[in-house]
Design an enzyme around this catalytic site. Structure first.
Site, PDB file in Angstrom:
ATOM      1  N   SER A 166       0.793  -1.217   0.000  1.00 25.04           N
ATOM      2  CA  SER A 166       0.000   0.000   0.000  1.00 25.04           C
ATOM      3  C   SER A 166       0.835   1.280   0.000  1.00 25.04           C
ATOM      4  O   SER A 166       0.291   2.366  -0.135  1.00 25.04           O
ATOM      5  CB  SER A 166      -0.947   0.036   1.216  1.00 25.04           C
ATOM      6  OG  SER A 166      -0.253   0.371   2.381  1.00 25.04           O
ATOM      7  N   LYS A 204       1.904   4.395   7.336  1.00 25.98           N
ATOM      8  CA  LYS A 204       1.073   5.230   6.469  1.00 25.98           C
ATOM      9  C   LYS A 204       1.520   6.692   6.547  1.00 25.98           C
ATOM     10  O   LYS A 204       2.248   7.098   7.449  1.00 25.98           O
ATOM     11  CB  LYS A 204      -0.403   5.147   6.904  1.00 25.98           C
ATOM     12  CG  LYS A 204      -1.055   3.803   6.660  1.00 25.98           C
ATOM     13  CD  LYS A 204      -1.225   3.512   5.185  1.00 25.98           C
ATOM     14  CE  LYS A 204      -1.920   2.184   4.969  1.00 25.98           C
ATOM     15  NZ  LYS A 204      -1.086   1.046   5.354  1.00 25.98           N
TER      16      LYS A 204
END
Length: 245
Positions: A166, A204
Site C-alpha cells: 500500500s 502510512k
C-alpha cells in the site's frame, strides 16, 4: 505475521474445509470469532487474501481456498490433516503505546560523526503492514546493522520489515526494511508508524484536519482511513529504507 483474529479465522476456515470441503458462511465465521458484525469478517478475509493465506474462487458462492498456513502452524500440522491432529497456536507480542526504553545499539550524538561506512545495530521488530494493519511482533533478540549515516543525531531508532504494497507509490515495497526514528508527533504528510486503537500497527502517511486523523496509503487501490484523535498514536517516522535485490 497475522493478528490473533486473522489467525483464528484462518484456522476455522481450514478446519471446515478439511471436514466438509465447503468453506463456512460469513454468519458462521462471525459467530465462531464472536464478532458483532460481518464487516469485521470482510476485513479479516481481505487481510488474509492480501497476505496470500487464502484465495477467493471466482463465480462460486462461499468459495474460499486456504493457500498456506503460518509457518509454525503448518510445521506442526499440514493443511490437509484432520482438525483433531492440528495444534498450532498464536501468541503475538504487540508493539504497545510507546518505545520508552533505550534501544541497544542506538547511536548517541557523537556516534554518527564517523565514517559513513560505520554500522550500528538497531532492534528489528518483525514485520509491519503497509496494507491492512497487522500486529507487529516485537522480538528483542533480532538486530540489523545500519550505516550510521542513515540515522538522525542522537534520537532513538528501530527497524521494521514491510509487508504489503500500500506504500509502493512512495517507494516502499514489500520486503523492504524501514528505519524509524522514535517520536510521538509528526508533521502532516510524514510517513509514520501509527498505532491504532492500542493494538494495530501500520505504516502510512499521516494528515490531521480538525479533530480527525487520516492515515493515507500510497497506492490507489487502498482507501484512506479516518480516525478520531484518541485512536491513533505516532510511534515514529520513516527516515530511511534498505532493500535487498
Amino acid at each position: 505475521m497475522l493478528t490473533k483474529k486473522q489467525h483464528e479465522l484462518l484456522v476455522f476456515i481450514n478446519e471446515r474445509l478439511a471436514e466438509s470441503g465447503v468453506s463456512p458462511s460469513f454468519e458462521e465465521m462471525k459467530e465462531a470469532l464472536n464478532l458483532k458484525s460481518k464487516s469485521g469478517i470482510h476485513r479479516l478475509i481481505s487481510g488474509l487474501e492480501e497476505r496470500g493465506f487464502i484465495k477467493r474462487l471466482a463465480h462460486r458462492a462461499r468459495a474460499l481456498e486456504v493457500v498456506k498456513l503460518p509457518d509454525a502452524f503448518a510445521a506442526a500440522a499440514p493443511a490437509q490433516a484432520k482438525p483433531a491432529e492440528r495444534s498450532g497456536k498464536f501468541s503475538p507480542t504487540v508493539i504497545r503505546g510507546d518505545f520508552k526504553s533505550a534501544f541497544p545499539g542506538a547511536p548517541s550524538g557523537g556516534e554518527t560523526s564517523g565514517s559513513e561506512t560505520e554500522a550500528v545495530q538497531l532492534p528489528l521488530y518483525g514485520r509491519i503492514a503497509a496494507g491492512t494493519p497487522i500486529a507487529a511482533l516485537r522480538d528483542t533478540s533480532n538486530t540489523i546493522g545500519i550505516p550510521a549515516s542513515m540515522l538522525t543525531g542522537s534520537a532513538e531508532h528501530y527497524a521494521l520489515e514491510v509487508a504489503g504494497d500500500s506504500m509502493i507509490e512512495a517507494g516502499v515495497f514489500d520486503g523492504d526494511t524501514v528505519i524509524i526514528q522514535r517520536c510521538d508527533t509528526a508533521d502532516n504528510g510524514t510517513i509514520v508508524v501509527a498505532l491504532v486503537d492500542d493494538e494495530e500497527v501500520t505504516l502510512k502517511r499521516i494528515r490531521r484536519k480538525g479533530a480527525s486523523i487520516a492515515l493515507e496509503p500510497a497506492n490507489k487501490t487502498y482507501e484512506t482511513r479516518i480516525f478520531g484523535p484518541d485512536r491513533v498514536k505516532v510511534q515514529g517516522r520513516l527516515v530511511g529504507l534498505m532493500r535487498r535485490y
